[in-house]
Design a protein around this motif. Structure first.
Motif, mmCIF file in Angstrom:
data_model
loop_
_atom_site.group_PDB
_atom_site.id
_atom_site.type_symbol
_atom_site.label_atom_id
_atom_site.label_comp_id
_atom_site.label_asym_id
_atom_site.label_seq_id
_atom_site.Cartn_x
_atom_site.Cartn_y
_atom_site.Cartn_z
ATOM 1 N N HIS A 98 43.659 67.559 60.278
ATOM 2 C CA HIS A 98 44.213 68.103 61.507
ATOM 3 C C HIS A 98 45.490 68.847 61.152
ATOM 4 C CE1 HIS A 98 46.184 64.166 61.078
ATOM 5 N NE2 HIS A 98 47.233 64.732 61.663
ATOM 6 N N TRP A 106 44.364 72.288 65.466
ATOM 7 C CA TRP A 106 43.002 71.790 65.303
ATOM 8 C C TRP A 106 43.064 70.315 64.945
ATOM 9 C CZ3 TRP A 106 45.283 73.481 60.835
ATOM 10 C CH2 TRP A 106 45.056 72.737 59.692
ATOM 11 N N GLY A 114 34.193 72.001 66.278
ATOM 12 C CA GLY A 114 35.329 72.739 65.727
ATOM 13 C C GLY A 114 35.644 72.413 64.283
ATOM 14 N N TYR A 140 40.069 77.695 61.963
ATOM 15 C CA TYR A 140 40.747 76.466 62.370
ATOM 16 C C TYR A 140 40.944 76.355 63.877
ATOM 17 C CZ TYR A 140 41.810 75.548 57.473
ATOM 18 O OH TYR A 140 41.713 75.291 56.133
ATOM 19 N N THR A 156 38.162 75.842 72.486
ATOM 20 C CA THR A 156 38.503 74.646 71.705
ATOM 21 C C THR A 156 38.830 73.463 72.600
ATOM 22 O OG1 THR A 156 40.791 75.393 71.545
ATOM 23 C CG2 THR A 156 39.336 75.927 69.707
#
Length: 158
Positions: A98, A106, A114, A140, A156
């Motif tokens: 992450h 992200w 994702g 990302y 996202t």
């Protein structure tokens, strides 16, 4: 390529791979204060999606500089790594990460489709990374959705 002079165990190879991943999380600085490139053999190769193949420390440094310039932060989730050992110089690390990319944050699994899941194939010999091929989605922030019918109209946040 240099001849092999030191026998390494799987755990020793894993320790080199972990040092590399932790250095990436630390802006390219190893736990001893050295540069991430010091972990690589002079003629090592690194593959990164959408960048290509870098051969030798100078090209690897360019690849890491190019990719690193797009990242504000990254953290690998060490507790969830899956290690696969081949019994030779090759090992595979599968995991999640992450962080924040220049296009946004992200986290693996958010959304499920994702970025954040990755797999690295390492070849480590004589305490040096000879090769690492990185397999991940370099999008990302999850913005490249229009080209995929199953993602069109999603974000996202979905």
């Amino acid at each position: 390529m240099a001849l092999t002079t030191q026998t390494m165990t799987d755990e020793q190879r894993k320790s080199v791979a972990l040092e590399y991943l932790k250095a990436f999380d630390n802006g390219g600085v190893t736990s001893t204060g050295g540069a991430i490139l010091d972990l690589f053999a002079e003629d090592a190769q690194v593959y990164f999606p959408k960048w290509g193949l870098a051969t030798g420390r100078a090209e690897i440094g360019k690849l890491f500089g190019d990719v690193g310039a797009t990242l504000r932060s990254i953290r690998h989730d060490y507790a969830s790594f899956n290690w696969i050992f081949s019994g030779s110089d090759t090992l595979v690390a599968e995991g999640t990460s992450h962080g924040e990319h220049q296009d946004g944050a992200w986290r693996a699994g958010v959304p499920e489709w994702g970025a954040g899941r990755w797999c690295d194939v390492f070849e480590i010999r004589d305490w040096k990374i000879q090769r690492v091929f990185i397999y991940l989605d370099p999008d990302y922030a999850g913005r490249d959705t229009a080209r995929y019918p199953w993602l069109a109209g999603t974000s996202t946040k979905d």
